[in-house]
Enzyme design. Sequence first.
Site, PDB file in Angstrom:
ATOM      1  N   ALA A 134       6.117   3.113 -18.090  1.00 46.30           N
ATOM      2  CA  ALA A 134       4.855   3.075 -18.339  1.00 46.30           C
ATOM      3  C   ALA A 134       4.210   1.440 -17.936  1.00 46.30           C
ATOM      4  CB  ALA A 134       4.326   3.467 -19.857  1.00 46.30           C
ATOM      5  N   LEU A 135       3.793   1.382 -16.882  1.00 48.88           N
ATOM      6  CA  LEU A 135       3.280   0.139 -16.443  1.00 48.88           C
ATOM      7  C   LEU A 135       1.703   0.297 -16.148  1.00 48.88           C
ATOM      8  CD1 LEU A 135       3.210  -2.850 -15.508  1.00 48.88           C
ATOM      9  CD2 LEU A 135       4.235  -1.858 -13.433  1.00 48.88           C
ATOM     10  N   GLN A 156       9.208  19.978  26.575  1.00 51.35           N
ATOM     11  CA  GLN A 156       9.398  18.390  26.759  1.00 51.35           C
ATOM     12  C   GLN A 156       8.382  17.765  25.759  1.00 51.35           C
ATOM     13  OE1 GLN A 156       8.898  17.127  30.699  1.00 51.35           O
ATOM     14  NE2 GLN A 156      11.034  17.183  30.941  1.00 51.35           N
ATOM     15  N   PRO A 176      -5.535   2.730 -15.843  1.00 51.41           N
ATOM     16  CA  PRO A 176      -6.720   2.734 -15.042  1.00 51.41           C
ATOM     17  C   PRO A 176      -7.347   1.778 -14.149  1.00 51.41           C
ATOM     18  CG  PRO A 176      -6.927   4.025 -17.247  1.00 51.41           C
ATOM     19  CD  PRO A 176      -5.719   3.059 -16.928  1.00 51.41           C
ATOM     20  N   GLU A 200       4.920   3.144  -6.338  1.00 52.23           N
ATOM     21  CA  GLU A 200       5.803   1.840  -6.175  1.00 52.23           C
ATOM     22  C   GLU A 200       5.150   0.899  -5.447  1.00 52.23           C
ATOM     23  OE1 GLU A 200       8.181   1.970  -8.213  1.00 52.23           O
ATOM     24  OE2 GLU A 200       8.419   3.902  -8.684  1.00 52.23           O
TER      25      GLU A 200
END
Length: 388
Positions: A123-124, A280, A127, A364
């Site tokens: 939990a980092l 192609q 809002p 991240e």
Amino acid sequence: MIRDKDSFDPFLDSLRAFVRERLVPNEERVARENAVPDELVAEMAAQHMFGYSIPEAYGGLGLTMEELALAAIELSQCSVAFRARVGTNTGIGSEGLVADGTAQQKQRYLPDLAAGRKTASFALTEPEAGSDATALKTSARRDGDDFVLNGTKCFITNAPIADLYTVMARSDPDKPGAGGISAFLVERGTPGLSVGKPYDKMGQAGSPVSEVHFDNCRVPAANLVGGLEGHGFKTAMKVLNKQRIHLAALCIGPAIRMLNDAMAFVAGRRQFGQALMNFQLVQAMIADCQTEIQAAQALVLQTARQRDAGEDVTMNASICKYFSSEMCGRVADRCVQMLGGYGYIADYGMERFYRDIRLFRLYEGTSQIHQLTIARHSLKQAGHPVGR
């Protein structure tokens, strides 16, 4: 660094078979029920998936960074929900404890996390503190032998089902920025801790994410990670530097899966009297996908080996996460294109991957934040440090 190739190769073979035989066939069920069934969680625990990066002394496998990356590439070739279910235990949810926890803290929590008996969460984010994590406002006020936490966290993976939260909070209000932040281990059921309703998300059904609220939540000082105030942000950065390499590897697996599914489709689908794979322009999309997948894998494994060797990989971890997550998005787009209208239909599975992997470029650290990190480190190495 692969410690023992003779034992690690069979481990990867077993993981590959488990993904194909048990997890892939249950993808639609997970999406429909919006949860990973308990029996599959138990099977994943029996495969030691919850303890990949937890040291062997605590019941984990103690995988090196290179071994973890290779395992992640295999595990992620199925619905994102499966690897997310175990990912906080063998990633961000336990890594702070592994890196900086006291001996007592490790002994108390890591065996249960490694065995999958308990689920961890990190939990980092808040809002108003996402990309700028040092702006977090959750407070931790010292009160005798306890800290009292107040604040709200958001976008917390596995929060609705977690038993243990590693929480970053400001323990020194007089120190703005990183210096006043500490890390705490908070157990589910602690008075004052509550979890919000799971978000209704664009994708990644089966992976619960929600807010976490602290209202005069009293946490014992013994649960201060490492027993040290003011070291929380350093702990978070240790977690994220490793996790960014891990996540980059987790971006490669879905790209491999999508390309394989797309190639099977164009080999069997016929237009203008011949298989689509003969055209192609379709081959060009296959070539672009394969090239980028191979480039991402080489980059991730190189960086993993550097980390295993003790090198500073702060910039390269950002490069891995930035390139691999963007690569996965481009592969997803091409694969939907190769399937044509069927790529837009849920029955074929490609549209689910298309939605699921979109988040890779956000969490991240967003792609834009990683661009800044890469540029600043590059300029600094060239003798041109950038000011804030």
